[in-house]
Design a protein around this motif. Sequence first.
Motif, PDB file in Angstrom:
ATOM      1  N   ALA A  29      10.589   9.772  29.998  1.00 43.33           N
ATOM      2  CA  ALA A  29      10.331  11.070  30.638  1.00 43.33           C
ATOM      3  C   ALA A  29       9.854  12.140  29.663  1.00 43.33           C
ATOM      4  CB  ALA A  29      11.596  11.546  31.354  1.00 43.33           C
ATOM      5  N   HIS A  30       9.644  11.758  28.401  1.00 45.81           N
ATOM      6  CA  HIS A  30       9.189  12.771  27.433  1.00 45.81           C
ATOM      7  C   HIS A  30       8.371  12.091  26.341  1.00 45.81           C
ATOM      8  CE1 HIS A  30      10.243  16.685  25.064  1.00 45.81           C
ATOM      9  NE2 HIS A  30       9.157  16.126  24.552  1.00 45.81           N
ATOM     10  N   VAL A  31       7.068  12.116  26.507  1.00 43.31           N
ATOM     11  CA  VAL A  31       6.184  11.575  25.466  1.00 43.31           C
ATOM     12  C   VAL A  31       5.043  12.563  25.199  1.00 43.31           C
ATOM     13  CG1 VAL A  31       6.653   9.182  26.177  1.00 43.31           C
ATOM     14  CG2 VAL A  31       4.616  10.351  27.041  1.00 43.31           C
ATOM     15  N   HIS A  32       4.354  12.296  24.081  1.00 46.18           N
ATOM     16  CA  HIS A  32       3.143  13.045  23.727  1.00 46.18           C
ATOM     17  C   HIS A  32       2.078  12.027  23.374  1.00 46.18           C
ATOM     18  CE1 HIS A  32       5.380  16.850  23.574  1.00 46.18           C
ATOM     19  NE2 HIS A  32       6.353  16.150  23.044  1.00 46.18           N
ATOM     20  N   LEU A  33       1.390  11.535  24.400  1.00 45.61           N
ATOM     21  CA  LEU A  33       0.500  10.398  24.187  1.00 45.61           C
ATOM     22  C   LEU A  33      -0.759  10.718  23.391  1.00 45.61           C
ATOM     23  CD1 LEU A  33       0.608   8.326  27.493  1.00 45.61           C
ATOM     24  CD2 LEU A  33       1.411   7.641  25.233  1.00 45.61           C
ATOM     25  N   ILE A  68       5.215  20.952  34.960  1.00 41.08           N
ATOM     26  CA  ILE A  68       5.185  22.114  34.081  1.00 41.08           C
ATOM     27  C   ILE A  68       6.228  21.940  32.985  1.00 41.08           C
ATOM     28  CG2 ILE A  68       5.562  24.606  33.904  1.00 41.08           C
ATOM     29  CD1 ILE A  68       3.042  23.930  35.489  1.00 41.08           C
ATOM     30  N   LYS A  69       5.809  22.177  31.751  1.00 47.98           N
ATOM     31  CA  LYS A  69       6.713  22.146  30.599  1.00 47.98           C
ATOM     32  C   LYS A  69       6.772  23.538  29.993  1.00 47.98           C
ATOM     33  CE  LYS A  69       8.419  20.543  26.413  1.00 47.98           C
ATOM     34  NZ  LYS A  69       7.561  19.874  25.457  1.00 47.98           N
ATOM     35  N   LEU A  70       7.982  24.065  29.883  1.00 51.49           N
ATOM     36  CA  LEU A  70       8.187  25.389  29.289  1.00 51.49           C
ATOM     37  C   LEU A  70       8.826  25.254  27.921  1.00 51.49           C
ATOM     38  CD1 LEU A  70       9.820  27.470  32.169  1.00 51.49           C
ATOM     39  CD2 LEU A  70       7.427  27.381  31.470  1.00 51.49           C
ATOM     40  N   GLU A 124      15.077  19.646  28.164  1.00 52.99           N
ATOM     41  CA  GLU A 124      14.732  18.694  27.109  1.00 52.99           C
ATOM     42  C   GLU A 124      15.457  19.100  25.823  1.00 52.99           C
ATOM     43  OE1 GLU A 124      12.398  16.218  28.065  1.00 52.99           O
ATOM     44  OE2 GLU A 124      12.525  17.211  30.022  1.00 52.99           O
ATOM     45  N   HIS A 125      15.940  18.148  25.086  1.00 58.27           N
ATOM     46  CA  HIS A 125      16.591  18.332  23.772  1.00 58.27           C
ATOM     47  C   HIS A 125      18.036  18.833  23.903  1.00 58.27           C
ATOM     48  CE1 HIS A 125      12.519  17.707  22.543  1.00 58.27           C
ATOM     49  NE2 HIS A 125      12.121  18.930  22.870  1.00 58.27           N
ATOM     50  N   GLY A 126      18.210  20.108  24.278  1.00 52.19           N
ATOM     51  CA  GLY A 126      19.565  20.655  24.475  1.00 52.19           C
ATOM     52  C   GLY A 126      20.428  20.663  23.228  1.00 52.19           C
ATOM     53  N   SER A 130      12.027  10.173  25.091  1.00 48.89           N
ATOM     54  CA  SER A 130      12.179   9.879  23.658  1.00 48.89           C
ATOM     55  C   SER A 130      11.357  10.764  22.736  1.00 48.89           C
ATOM     56  CB  SER A 130      11.803   8.420  23.412  1.00 48.89           C
ATOM     57  OG  SER A 130      10.394   8.276  23.495  1.00 48.89           O
ATOM     58  N   ASP A 131      10.489  11.624  23.290  1.00 53.96           N
ATOM     59  CA  ASP A 131       9.623  12.456  22.438  1.00 53.96           C
ATOM     60  C   ASP A 131       8.682  11.614  21.575  1.00 53.96           C
ATOM     61  OD1 ASP A 131       8.690  14.988  21.876  1.00 53.96           O
ATOM     62  OD2 ASP A 131      10.560  15.713  20.985  1.00 53.96           O
ATOM     63  N   ALA A 132       8.242  10.474  22.141  1.00 54.07           N
ATOM     64  CA  ALA A 132       7.294   9.621  21.411  1.00 54.07           C
ATOM     65  C   ALA A 132       6.071  10.427  20.989  1.00 54.07           C
ATOM     66  CB  ALA A 132       6.863   8.450  22.293  1.00 54.07           C
TER      67      ALA A 132
HETATM   68 ZN   LIG Z   1       8.254  16.898  22.883  1.00 55.02          ZN
END
Ligand SMILES: [Zn+2]
Length: 465
Positions: free
Chosen positions: A98-102, A224-226, A285-287, A358-360
């Motif tokens: 649910a969290h990547v940067h392709l 949307i990502k804030l 995300e992260h927290g 995972s913030d890939a």
């Molecule tokens: Zn990220």
Amino acid sequence: MLHLLKISRWAPALLSLAPSTALATPAENGSGGADGTALRALHCGRLVDVDRGQLLGPTTVLVRDARIAQVLPGRVAPSGARVVDLSDATCLPGLIDAHVHLSDQVGPASAVEKFRLDIADYAVRSTRYARDTLLAGFTTVRNLGDNAYETVALRDAIAAGYAIGPRILTAGVPIGSTGGHADPTNGYRADLAGDPGVAQGVIDGEDDARKAVREHYKRGADAIKLMTSGGFLSEGASADNAQMTVAEIKAVVAAARDYGFKVTAHAHGAEAIRRAVLGGVDSIEHGTYVDEEGLRLMKAHGTWFVPTISPNAYTFDKADQSGYFPPVVAAKIKAAGLRNLQTTARAYRAGVKIASGSDAGVYPHGENARELQLLVQAGLPPMRAIQAATLHAAQMLGIDRETGAVAEGKQADIVAVAGDPVADIGLLRRVSFVMKGGQVYRDDPAGGRDSAAHPAAADGPPATP
Ligand SMILES: [Zn+2]
């Protein structure tokens, strides 16, 4: 409903044009029965039933074209069905990150590349990262931040068969405030960098907030990502300060509802988390530095938590390497330590809903499954970690009618792994079979798992904090 539109975009409408990948034998891609349908019977040695949280014994999954037709106990081979023998393996739903940067890959060259690469370079590189992600067993991802909406093009290229990769829900460019974590000019010479605005995701005030959401709609984003707090990898002094007002967050969320977008907030600090939850975001995300009040609020509001432990673990190791990160970034990383492991443990004990991301891109694409190992290390039972990366992630993204479980009617998103991943979660770093929407993209011969493409297990998880 927005996601119904997305689903039609996802559907392999161009099945006949879909690539017969080099990694799967054409016979097993079978999209061409004489009657236009292809029935396959996957004989799984075991099946992870994420709906019931159980590991089942021998199970047959019947797949017709892109979808799962039936799930049956034992080995069944209806006439006309092609058997796919996975009897030495455990099948489970295609994994979701649910969290990547392709379109990004963080490394020592990242800062300079921002000046040397064009958006087309990022877009072309993203096709390889997408392929690595799919072949690692991740059939659906949510992209949370790109440079200039290039992952919208990547999503569409994959859906149309021009590139190989997971299904993508993308948030396009992230939205934040001037000088904040989403400001792409942080740390650069002011006269060259200029003053970015809404088109780059930089907002100040409620009018900007609404326009930014509408810009995302116009550009074809899915979510949307804030950035409600500072971050570790941008050249800002603080990793955790609050960078958006509750009024700005509420304006974003209200506009997002008009378009069916879910809103997620990158938030490290306690105040930024509190504001995001009160502002109505769907997930955090992260927290990293969440306090007890934040956990209580998340539970009360039903806010999902995506802990992203992987970047914490990966960057902590790299921060000691001279020149890998700018000094201001390295200092923030070292100060945080392996905090996200503890944060995840606290959130789990507090009963907060957890989905896996995972913030890939912060670490190498294709290593996504390490996040599941880290979730287990943080205290989630292995079945819960698998659910976080399948059923629960699908629920958070609003796509659980389409994917997230091996169940009748859903997309045929199925992966397989040798051994029992509930007993050894690390096995998920070595998937041997990947099917997405009925197409086989990976099918390693039994006993000959392709370790070259996945040097995954090389570095284990860090020590328990
Ligand atoms: Zn990220």
